[in-house]
Design an enzyme around this catalytic site. Structure first.
Site, mmCIF file in Angstrom:
data_model
loop_
_atom_site.group_PDB
_atom_site.id
_atom_site.type_symbol
_atom_site.label_atom_id
_atom_site.label_comp_id
_atom_site.label_asym_id
_atom_site.label_seq_id
_atom_site.Cartn_x
_atom_site.Cartn_y
_atom_site.Cartn_z
ATOM 1 C CE LYS A 58 2.542 -39.603 -65.880
ATOM 2 N NZ LYS A 58 3.092 -39.250 -64.488
ATOM 3 C CD GLN A 102 6.741 -39.761 -63.947
ATOM 4 O OE1 GLN A 102 5.838 -38.930 -64.533
ATOM 5 N NE2 GLN A 102 6.272 -40.779 -63.238
ATOM 6 C CG ASP A 125 0.670 -35.448 -61.046
ATOM 7 O OD1 ASP A 125 0.089 -36.184 -61.856
ATOM 8 O OD2 ASP A 125 1.656 -36.141 -61.023
#
Ligand code: NDP
Length: 292
Positions: A58, A102, A125
């Site tokens: 990412k 994460q 997200d």
């Protein structure tokens, strides 16, 4: 045995994601020329090896399109209070347009207590309860990256979703639920299947569009696929030899489907591309005005 109608078009997520990244690089450059460089804070707690790879990918993708990243690596022993304090700082930091925590978090930290602390306007997200709620209500802000990327792949096939039968296998908050909401919003007739579904083969067999997000290698059998269906395989199942396998029995499904995603190279690259899309969108909001 039925004769396969045709061999499926392989939906090349890598290629579509590359196209999206090129476009985003132009948008990010335009923002930067107005003094707004998109910024993503990446929070990784603990040493989970898969998470380290995801975060590395990412971060690299961000750099390629001109998104600045702020790396925060914390030990697995980090307390809830310490993590919440970091998130509060990132929420208040005007350079940070998006915040990525994460998952999974190490044992001892409960994602349900941590994720709602992220400012929903920085939740690139798309997994904050506000954002999932908005999606279900038909007023989306940030949409979860995997289902958002899947919608782009489905568009690539040209299939008409209005009135189509769509079956989503899996009902997680990150994939299955937002996927079902997006397909419903696109006027498909949506069935969500899960571990208690009585006859999965029959449900899948009715589908014009199948999205498999279970996490069990090849559990969706090729013979279940309706001839001509679009098949999206979200599953990432790592075999002992390191090879990745999807949730769909690929070769047999490809013989019946009109289009299918490979694993790897299908949904995965699109998920990362959508994180970048959401981050650039957040930066545009910052560029548009002082009030956030
Ligand atoms: P979860 O484990 O959170 O959810 C799995 C879902 O599958 C649950 O809803 C579960 O049902 C359902 N399920 C389990 N067993 C069966 C069964 N026998 N029949 C029908 N349904 C079943 O997983 P995620 O949604 O987070 O991820 C799913 C897969 O997608 C994983 O392989 C993951 O690695 C992958 N993934 C890939 C991404 C990408 O970018 N390519 C991104 C995110 C995930 P129940 O609710 O009843 O337990």
């Amino acid at each position: 045995m039925e004769t396969p109608v045709a061999s499926a078009k392989i939906l090349d997520g890598k290629a579509v994601a590359a196209r999206i990244r090129n476009d985003l690089a132009r948008q990010a450059a335009a923002l930067a020329s107005h003094g707004v460089q998109p910024g993503l804070a990446v929070v990784l707690v603990g040493e989970d090896p898969a998470s380290q790879i995801y975060v590395r990918n990412k971060t690299k993708a961000c750099a390629e399109v001109g998104i600045r990243t702020f790396d925060h690596r914390l030990p697995a022993t980090t307390s809830k209070a310490e993590l919440l304090a970091l998130i509060a700082r990132l929420n208040a930091d005007p350079q940070v347009d998006g915040i990525l925590v994460q998952l999974p978090l190490p044992a001892g930290l409960d994602a349900r207590e941590i994720l709602p602390a992220v400012d929903p306007r920085k939740d690139v997200d798309g997994i904050h309860p506000d954002n999932l709620g908005r999606l279900v209500m038909g007023e989306p802000r940030f949409v979860a990256c995997t289902p958002l990327g899947i919608m782009t792949l489905i568009e690539e096939t040209g299939v008409k979703l209005a009135g189509a039968e769509a079956v989503v296998v899996g009902r997680s908050n990150m994939v299955g639920k937002p996927m079902a909401a997006l397909l419903t919003a696109a006027d498909a007739t949506v069935t969500t299947c899960h571990s208690k579904t009585r006859d999965l083969a029959a449900a899948v067999g009715r589908a014009d569009v199948v999205v498999a997000a279970v996490g069990r290698a090849e559990m969706i059998r090729g013979a279940w696929i309706k001839p001509g269906a679009v098949v999206i395989d979200v599953g990432i199942n790592r075999e002992a030899n390191g090879k990745l396998r999807g949730d769909v029995e690929f070769a047999a499904a490809a013989a019946r489907a009109s289009a299918i995603t490979p694993v790897p190279g299908g949904v995965g690259p699109m998920t990362i591309a959508m994180l970048l899309v959401n981050t650039v969108a957040a930066a545009k909001i910052r560029a548009a005005g002082p009030a956030r």
